[in-house]
Motif scaffolding. Sequence first.
Motif, mmCIF file in Angstrom:
data_model
loop_
_atom_site.group_PDB
_atom_site.id
_atom_site.type_symbol
_atom_site.label_atom_id
_atom_site.label_comp_id
_atom_site.label_asym_id
_atom_site.label_seq_id
_atom_site.Cartn_x
_atom_site.Cartn_y
_atom_site.Cartn_z
ATOM 1 N N VAL A 45 4.393 -1.509 3.419
ATOM 2 C CA VAL A 45 4.313 -0.134 2.916
ATOM 3 C C VAL A 45 5.269 -0.032 1.730
ATOM 4 C CG1 VAL A 45 4.840 2.271 3.434
ATOM 5 C CG2 VAL A 45 3.593 0.878 5.091
ATOM 6 N N ASP A 46 4.732 0.380 0.580
ATOM 7 C CA ASP A 46 5.525 0.503 -0.655
ATOM 8 C C ASP A 46 6.183 1.883 -0.672
ATOM 9 O OD1 ASP A 46 6.514 0.045 -3.205
ATOM 10 O OD2 ASP A 46 4.631 0.567 -4.212
ATOM 11 N N ILE A 47 7.510 1.913 -0.794
ATOM 12 C CA ILE A 47 8.266 3.173 -0.698
ATOM 13 C C ILE A 47 8.913 3.503 -2.040
ATOM 14 C CG2 ILE A 47 10.217 4.295 0.462
ATOM 15 C CD1 ILE A 47 9.618 2.557 2.893
ATOM 16 N N ASN A 48 8.814 4.754 -2.432
ATOM 17 C CA ASN A 48 9.438 5.233 -3.672
ATOM 18 C C ASN A 48 10.930 5.468 -3.419
ATOM 19 O OD1 ASN A 48 10.148 6.452 -6.075
ATOM 20 N ND2 ASN A 48 9.083 8.384 -5.627
ATOM 21 N N GLY A 95 17.348 4.111 5.443
ATOM 22 C CA GLY A 95 17.095 5.246 6.339
ATOM 23 C C GLY A 95 15.648 5.229 6.822
ATOM 24 N N THR A 96 14.738 4.896 5.908
ATOM 25 C CA THR A 96 13.318 4.858 6.282
ATOM 26 C C THR A 96 13.039 3.685 7.226
ATOM 27 O OG1 THR A 96 12.778 5.892 4.179
ATOM 28 C CG2 THR A 96 10.971 4.810 5.330
ATOM 29 N N VAL A 97 13.674 2.561 6.955
ATOM 30 C CA VAL A 97 13.505 1.400 7.834
ATOM 31 C C VAL A 97 13.950 1.755 9.258
ATOM 32 C CG1 VAL A 97 14.393 -0.936 8.324
ATOM 33 C CG2 VAL A 97 13.647 -0.333 6.009
ATOM 34 N N VAL A 149 0.851 -1.180 0.000
ATOM 35 C CA VAL A 149 0.000 0.000 0.000
ATOM 36 C C VAL A 149 0.892 1.237 0.000
ATOM 37 C CG1 VAL A 149 -0.249 0.097 2.517
ATOM 38 C CG2 VAL A 149 -2.085 0.923 1.105
ATOM 39 N N ASP A 150 0.463 2.299 -0.720
ATOM 40 C CA ASP A 150 1.265 3.533 -0.714
ATOM 41 C C ASP A 150 0.407 4.772 -0.473
ATOM 42 O OD1 ASP A 150 -0.001 4.075 -3.128
ATOM 43 O OD2 ASP A 150 1.846 4.323 -4.282
ATOM 44 N N ASP A 151 -0.832 4.584 0.019
ATOM 45 C CA ASP A 151 -1.778 5.699 0.115
ATOM 46 C C ASP A 151 -2.698 5.463 1.315
ATOM 47 O OD1 ASP A 151 -3.232 7.895 -1.864
ATOM 48 O OD2 ASP A 151 -4.680 6.707 -0.717
ATOM 49 N N GLU A 152 -2.897 6.507 2.104
ATOM 50 C CA GLU A 152 -3.720 6.387 3.320
ATOM 51 C C GLU A 152 -5.145 5.929 3.001
ATOM 52 O OE1 GLU A 152 -3.100 7.652 6.693
ATOM 53 O OE2 GLU A 152 -0.985 8.103 6.309
ATOM 54 N N GLU A 175 6.619 8.542 -0.427
ATOM 55 C CA GLU A 175 7.980 9.088 -0.322
ATOM 56 C C GLU A 175 8.660 8.554 0.944
ATOM 57 O OE1 GLU A 175 9.554 10.897 -2.802
ATOM 58 O OE2 GLU A 175 7.738 10.121 -3.730
ATOM 59 N N PRO A 176 9.986 8.328 0.860
ATOM 60 C CA PRO A 176 10.701 7.832 2.037
ATOM 61 C C PRO A 176 10.688 8.853 3.185
ATOM 62 C CG PRO A 176 12.203 8.146 0.152
ATOM 63 C CD PRO A 176 10.838 8.555 -0.296
ATOM 64 N N GLY A 177 11.108 8.432 4.350
ATOM 65 C CA GLY A 177 11.179 9.351 5.489
ATOM 66 C C GLY A 177 9.817 9.527 6.148
ATOM 67 N N GLU A 178 9.508 10.777 6.529
ATOM 68 C CA GLU A 178 8.288 11.059 7.308
ATOM 69 C C GLU A 178 6.997 10.583 6.633
ATOM 70 O OE1 GLU A 178 7.945 12.019 10.404
ATOM 71 O OE2 GLU A 178 10.116 12.168 10.682
ATOM 72 N N PRO A 179 6.807 10.812 5.299
ATOM 73 C CA PRO A 179 5.551 10.313 4.691
ATOM 74 C C PRO A 179 5.396 8.798 4.853
ATOM 75 C CG PRO A 179 6.637 11.874 3.223
ATOM 76 C CD PRO A 179 7.608 11.591 4.329
ATOM 77 N N ALA A 180 6.503 8.065 4.710
ATOM 78 C CA ALA A 180 6.430 6.602 4.868
ATOM 79 C C ALA A 180 6.123 6.244 6.322
ATOM 80 C CB ALA A 180 7.749 5.966 4.433
#
Length: 365
Positions: free
Chosen positions: A141-144, A205-207, A117-120, A153-158
């Motif tokens: 969670v699918d990350i760009n 970094g996101t992980v 999933v990549d969208d709330e 997007e990685p980081g806070e949005p993810a």
Amino acid sequence: MVWAPDPGAIGLQVERLDTPCLVLDLDAVERNLDAMAQAMRGRVGLRPHAKTHKVPNVARMQLERGALGLCCAKLGEAKVLAAGGIPNLLITTEVVGEAKIRRLLALARQADVMTVVDDERSAHRLSDAAMGAGLRLRTLVDINVGQNRTGVEPGEPALSLARTVDSLPGLELHGVQGYEGHLQHIVDPEQRRTASVSAMDLLAGTVELLLGAGLPIEIVSTAGTGTAAFAAERGAVTELQPGSYVVMDSTYSGVGGLSFENALTVLTTVISVKPGVAIVDSGHKSLSSDLGPPRPIGLAAEFDFQGDEHGKLTFPLGRSIDVGDVVRLIPSHCDTTINLHDLYYVERAGVVIAVWPIAARGRVQ
Ligand SMILES: Cc1ncc(COP(=O)(O)O)c(C=O)c1O
């Protein structure tokens, strides 16, 4: 009507098959499967992508060599694999829309399915539907990581999306996916490695961020044939999703640093000749062209498409073949060429040993 393979094909020399047809060299497939499995054993998990080969037969061979499960791009592919006894499937494409969610839930009753999933809003819809069906869907969670196709997007949005997934009653957060499809065909291995390190920095970094927030991230899934070796070096990555390595194609053969063999050819017949030119019975309906023309084996010739049913071989040094001769072509793109055919003619050492229906071809939904 179900396509019935020609029973007379078994035991024939490949060159005597009717054309055009798709030939799978099983010895080469096994060497490719072994090479990938051995390279990754003890280092990182393998969840190979079935969007390339599209058959339970090869999926079983991958599981026998230690694969964790299979990836599928489409629910239709996953349904075919589940019916073929493959129990553990990751759908690597977002499942969006009422009809697809209904099909996903039906599949989740038959097999151990994981979704991305990549969208709330999509996460909420999936969760609501799963709750209604009395199910919890295992979700990544699918990350760009730079392809700019799907992925939050990685980081806070993810992090924000992962928190949502973790909190929804119909979903069960298991980790992340970050596929770097835009890097797979970078020809120079060093350039590809550098690009892979940057993409994997985004993922790792996101992980770290998600783990730091106390989220359950046990799966970090990434990579294709071109980047598998580099992604395997990253501690954060838990599993790889390569697909094309099983059969390869002429585009991947031009990518430096890969040792997998071409195991897939389209057999075609010369049906007409002119000075310096041979016309064969394969065109757009039997060879995909999205990555260019196929490469003829053993001939100093160039292939041009001549419409749906025909191809032209041009011999700059003079034509060396004649009407009735058969030629083997290495497709430029394996996934899309396989999708054009009903059957694999499976060979060992030039003899047809089996005919396999390509059960998930055309499963675009
Ligand atoms: C999400 C995803 N993972 C893995 C792969 C496999 O890549 P390759 O065939 O280059 O090994 C693909 C191919 O398109 C893909 O879309």
